[in-house]
Design an enzyme around this catalytic site. Sequence first.
Site, mmCIF file in Angstrom:
data_model
loop_
_atom_site.group_PDB
_atom_site.id
_atom_site.type_symbol
_atom_site.label_atom_id
_atom_site.label_comp_id
_atom_site.label_asym_id
_atom_site.label_seq_id
_atom_site.Cartn_x
_atom_site.Cartn_y
_atom_site.Cartn_z
ATOM 1 C CG ASN A 88 100.174 -55.589 -31.851
ATOM 2 O OD1 ASN A 88 100.317 -55.667 -33.053
ATOM 3 N ND2 ASN A 88 99.079 -55.091 -31.293
ATOM 4 C CD GLU A 116 98.188 -51.092 -38.972
ATOM 5 O OE1 GLU A 116 98.070 -51.786 -37.954
ATOM 6 O OE2 GLU A 116 99.124 -50.292 -39.151
#
Length: 196
Positions: free
Chosen positions: A21, A140
């Site tokens: 990320n 997700e």
Amino acid sequence: GALRQLRDWSAQGHDFGVAVNLSVKSLQDPQLPEMVRLLLRSWDQPPERLTLEITESALMADPATALAVVQRIARIGCKLSLDDFGTGYSSLAYLQKLPINELKIDRSFVLAMTRDDNAAVIVRSVVKLAKGLGLSVVAEGVESLEAFERLRSLGCDQVQGFLFGSAMGGEELLAWLSERGASSRPEDRHASAVSP
């Protein structure tokens, strides 16, 4: 961090990719692409094994700078993923400009899709949009078999969520895969990390 883990997995014969990320601050740093290139070389890892995840909100902090940074990262050969898609404030026009490889459907839509028709429509639309743009799509927050089956029927490429397991370290992941006789090919498994 992530690149050391990739090297260790490679040495053990596993062909994983890893996702990292990127923060808002990272996306505003013009030195980031060069740092990524040097880290890949230092850990002797091919760029296509590294996916950098960016969020819509991080992009919108300074779109011009962020776009320049991600374009340079894409030229290195790393993959780019637009994370939490649908929760930010960016225009769909950015999907045409960003050199991304995948969209990640936010868990809030995935968790609700089996009980909320509007969420189901959003998930179906994002999958169709991603496919139309030639992108892979990751869902997700998959926590039920029903959600998994629906996503599979829609053509979702990858899923993440507690249905399959909680977050785990590198050695835990190898043990988990070994117990299940699972593949270590990157198209079958997608490991996530926090920092390169």
